[in-house]
Design an enzyme around this catalytic site. Structure first.
Site, PDB file in Angstrom:
ATOM      1  N   LYS A 213      30.869  19.300  19.228  1.00  0.00           N
ATOM      2  CA  LYS A 213      29.558  19.960  19.354  1.00  0.00           C
ATOM      3  C   LYS A 213      28.500  18.967  19.837  1.00  0.00           C
ATOM      4  CE  LYS A 213      30.710  23.365  15.854  1.00  0.00           C
ATOM      5  NZ  LYS A 213      30.905  23.564  14.415  1.00  0.00           N
ATOM      6  N   GLY A 310      31.307  31.334  10.624  1.00  0.00           N
ATOM      7  CA  GLY A 310      31.545  32.636   9.999  1.00  0.00           C
ATOM      8  C   GLY A 310      31.496  33.755  11.025  1.00  0.00           C
TER       9      GLY A 310
HETATM   10  P1  NDP Z   1      41.179  32.698  14.652  1.00  0.00           P
HETATM   11  O1  NDP Z   1      42.312  31.778  14.407  1.00  0.00           O
HETATM   12  O2  NDP Z   1      40.637  33.478  13.527  1.00  0.00           O
HETATM   13  O3  NDP Z   1      41.584  33.729  15.802  1.00  0.00           O
HETATM   14  C1  NDP Z   1      42.293  33.376  16.938  1.00  0.00           C
HETATM   15  C2  NDP Z   1      42.663  34.631  17.706  1.00  0.00           C
HETATM   16  O4  NDP Z   1      43.283  34.265  18.922  1.00  0.00           O
HETATM   17  C3  NDP Z   1      43.648  35.543  16.972  1.00  0.00           C
HETATM   18  O5  NDP Z   1      43.276  36.883  17.176  1.00  0.00           O
HETATM   19  C4  NDP Z   1      44.996  35.279  17.691  1.00  0.00           C
HETATM   20  O6  NDP Z   1      45.843  36.406  17.752  1.00  0.00           O
HETATM   21  C5  NDP Z   1      44.506  34.996  19.086  1.00  0.00           C
HETATM   22  N1  NDP Z   1      45.413  34.137  19.849  1.00  0.00           N
HETATM   23  C6  NDP Z   1      45.820  32.880  19.558  1.00  0.00           C
HETATM   24  N2  NDP Z   1      46.604  32.407  20.551  1.00  0.00           N
HETATM   25  C7  NDP Z   1      46.689  33.398  21.477  1.00  0.00           C
HETATM   26  C8  NDP Z   1      47.352  33.542  22.714  1.00  0.00           C
HETATM   27  N3  NDP Z   1      48.095  32.548  23.211  1.00  0.00           N
HETATM   28  N4  NDP Z   1      47.199  34.695  23.393  1.00  0.00           N
HETATM   29  C9  NDP Z   1      46.438  35.696  22.922  1.00  0.00           C
HETATM   30  N5  NDP Z   1      45.774  35.633  21.734  1.00  0.00           N
HETATM   31  C10 NDP Z   1      45.911  34.500  21.038  1.00  0.00           C
HETATM   32  O7  NDP Z   1      40.017  31.826  15.344  1.00  0.00           O
HETATM   33  P2  NDP Z   1      38.448  31.978  15.195  1.00  0.00           P
HETATM   34  O8  NDP Z   1      38.046  33.363  15.503  1.00  0.00           O
HETATM   35  O9  NDP Z   1      38.000  31.357  13.926  1.00  0.00           O
HETATM   36  O10 NDP Z   1      37.949  30.980  16.350  1.00  0.00           O
HETATM   37  C11 NDP Z   1      37.988  31.329  17.693  1.00  0.00           C
HETATM   38  C12 NDP Z   1      37.203  30.309  18.474  1.00  0.00           C
HETATM   39  O11 NDP Z   1      35.861  30.312  18.011  1.00  0.00           O
HETATM   40  C13 NDP Z   1      37.672  28.867  18.328  1.00  0.00           C
HETATM   41  O12 NDP Z   1      37.453  28.179  19.535  1.00  0.00           O
HETATM   42  C14 NDP Z   1      36.754  28.308  17.246  1.00  0.00           C
HETATM   43  O13 NDP Z   1      36.610  26.911  17.326  1.00  0.00           O
HETATM   44  C15 NDP Z   1      35.471  29.002  17.609  1.00  0.00           C
HETATM   45  N6  NDP Z   1      34.493  29.141  16.553  1.00  0.00           N
HETATM   46  C16 NDP Z   1      34.847  29.633  15.332  1.00  0.00           C
HETATM   47  C17 NDP Z   1      33.898  29.820  14.360  1.00  0.00           C
HETATM   48  C18 NDP Z   1      34.225  30.351  13.013  1.00  0.00           C
HETATM   49  O14 NDP Z   1      33.321  30.402  12.169  1.00  0.00           O
HETATM   50  N7  NDP Z   1      35.458  30.753  12.750  1.00  0.00           N
HETATM   51  C19 NDP Z   1      32.486  29.506  14.617  1.00  0.00           C
HETATM   52  C20 NDP Z   1      32.213  29.001  15.944  1.00  0.00           C
HETATM   53  C21 NDP Z   1      33.187  28.830  16.862  1.00  0.00           C
HETATM   54  P3  NDP Z   1      46.468  37.078  16.419  1.00  0.00           P
HETATM   55  O15 NDP Z   1      45.286  37.696  15.718  1.00  0.00           O
HETATM   56  O16 NDP Z   1      47.405  38.102  16.908  1.00  0.00           O
HETATM   57  O17 NDP Z   1      47.089  35.959  15.647  1.00  0.00           O
HETATM   58  N1  HSE Z   2      34.845  25.095  11.942  1.00  0.00           N
HETATM   59  C1  HSE Z   2      33.520  25.186  12.443  1.00  0.00           C
HETATM   60  C2  HSE Z   2      32.544  24.835  11.355  1.00  0.00           C
HETATM   61  C3  HSE Z   2      33.259  26.588  12.942  1.00  0.00           C
HETATM   62  O1  HSE Z   2      32.936  24.811  10.188  1.00  0.00           O
HETATM   63  O2  HSE Z   2      31.383  24.557  11.657  1.00  0.00           O
HETATM   64  C4  HSE Z   2      31.915  26.737  13.601  1.00  0.00           C
HETATM   65  O3  HSE Z   2      31.880  26.068  14.813  1.00  0.00           O
END
Ligand code: NDP
Ligand code: HSE
Length: 437
Positions: A213, A310
């Protein structure tokens, strides 16, 4: 106030690749707000497809079967899709899918700070080459609109420095350890269960996510390419409850900070746990909240604050990019940011050139002369002592001694500690933390 539709009025097609924590939030907001968004902006959005790994997985949102796919390339080829939202995370296959999306003429929204930091030149370069927009609001500080502030609100400013808490998971853990005496492992498990942590939580606790970040923010704040692998990074894994306790007794909280400064012709970028006075505003940012201090030459000091991770805060940031890009698509008009080759590549200061105040915890034999020897060695390396406290009493085999220093150069401190830690009356490797604020 009625909004006036000055766009072409066409529907803007959206597809998600990834429907986990963040993707689920995006679908939820799209499903509940699509009419309100049209009323507010004149833009008609339509969710055309959602790509996941396992289509049989039970999801927290209802998705019609016709929208679900496991083939991201079908999305990239679909001419009715204008905006591809990448929410799978990690480098592969996200990198290739985004590059491919640009080649197919799609605009891209992503929350993937790892990719934006580690493959910046490829991603920003391909966007520029194909003149397609790249929305990255969700990549830093969850729901806080800090990227849009840097890209738009602060454009006429030169940013000299910023410092912030940018990882919700670490801040959640540190808050739980200091306020509820929670155990590190339990606090991490809680953060994971709430969807805050990365798939690989060592990215959070080892400071890598904060460094990702920091690289994204520094690129925008300092208008420079940022070599991610040059950023000195320390996480919170080895931070002990005893140092949090001693810091607290001295009037400090410990926070994992991402620090960015323009320093002469280079950049001072670093991530490390930092002691901050308890009355410093960042000391009072708790749980999943993030906050960033920033200084612009015209604005003066700024403080951004909000939930840093979140489902819904992050999805809100994704939606802000979708709406901004959809407006540009509907109006068939947008401007591009400079391509990577048009940005300078300011060097990042190596860790030993950093100057800071320090908290040092020595574990030493409880006998006369030991403190004097440590003080002499620090002095020989140009390090002035601000305060000394011995914790514990005579009679024990060894005692902790806490020294706070005035500002010193990291290289001098390391040289002094190499000598001190070799002494037989020093019983453990000295703990070093930086002090700021
Ligand atoms: P999750 O692990 O919760 O979700 C990942 C999703 O991607 C799942 O739906 C999974 O499918 C799908 N997936 C993984 N690999 C593949 C693939 N090869 N083809 C198609 N679909 C795929 O991740 P998050 O939602 O937490 O995070 C997503 C992004 O957002 C990341 O880059 C993270 O760093 C970023 N982020 C997350 C935050 C958070 O608070 N969680 C905050 C800010 C940024 P399936 O459901 O079928 O397993
Ligand atoms: N894993 C990250 C955090 C998600 O805890 O801040 C948000 O980017």
């Amino acid at each position: 106030m009625r909004s006036v539709n000055v766009t072409t009025g066409r529907t803007v097609g959206i597809a998600l690749i990834g429907c986990g924590t963040v993707g689920t939030g995006v679908v939820r907001i799209l499903q509940s707000e699509i009419a309100a968004i049209q009323a507010k902006t004149g833009i008609r959005l339509e969710l055309k497809a959602v790509c996941v790994r396992n289509p049989r997985k039970k999801r927290a949102v209802r998705l019609p079967a016709r929208l679900l796919t496991t083939d991201p390339h079908a999305i990239l080829r679909d001419p009715s899709i204008d905006i591809v939202v990448e929410l799978i995370g990690g480098i592969a296959p996200a990198r290739d899918l985004i590059l491919e999306a640009f080649r197919h003429g799609k605009h891209v929204v992503t929350a993937n700070k790892a990719l934006l930091a580690e493959a910046a030149t490829a991603i920003y370069g391909e966007a520029a080459k194909h003149r397609r927009l790249l929305g990255i609001e969700a990549s830093v500080c969850g729901g806080i609109p800090i990227i849009r502030s840097l890209r738009e609100g602060l454009t006429s400013n030169n940013i000299s420095h910023f410092m912030g808490i940018v990882n919700g998971t670490c801040n959640y853990i540190l808050s739980a350890m200091s306020r509820q005496n929670s155990d590190f492992t339990d606090a991490l498990a809680d953060a994971q269960s709430m969807g805050y942590a990365e798939q690989d939580p060592s990215l959070d606790i080892d400071g890598i996510d904060s460094a990702h970040k920091l690289a994204v923010l520094a690129r925008l704040a300092f208008r420079s390419e940022v070599p991610f692998d040059r950023i000195p990074v320390e996480g919170i894994r080895s931070l002990s409850a005893v140092d949090m306790q001693y810091a607290s007794e001295l009037g400090y909280a410990i926070k994992l900070l991402a620090i960015g400064k323009r320093d002469g012709k280079g950049l001072d970028l670093r991530v490390h746990p930092t002691l901050l006075p308890k009355d410093h505003p960042l000391s009072n940012v708790h749980g999943v909240y993030n906050a960033v201090f920033m200084h612009g030459d015209h604005t003066g000091d700024l403080l951004f604050y909000g939930k840093g991770a979140g489902m819904l805060p992050t999805a809100s940031a994704v939606m802000s990019d979708i709406i901004a890009i959809a407006k540009a698509v509907a109006a068939q008009s947008w401007t591009m940011e400079p391509a990577p080759e048009d940005l300078p590549k300011l060097p990042v200061l190596p860790a030993d050139r950093i100057a800071s105040r320090y908290y040092l915890r020595f574990q030493v034999a409880d006998r006369p002369g030991v403190l004097g020897n440590i003080a002499r060695t620090l002095g020989q390396h140009d390090i002035s002592i601000l305060s000394v406290q011995q914790k514990g009493t005579h009679g024990g085999r060894s005692v902790p001694v806490i020294i706070l220093t005035y500002t010193a150069r990291e290289a001098d401190l390391r040289a002094a500690l190499r000598q001190i830690d070799r002494r037989p009356d020093v019983r453990q490797r000295t703990v070093v933390l930086r002090v700021d604020g």
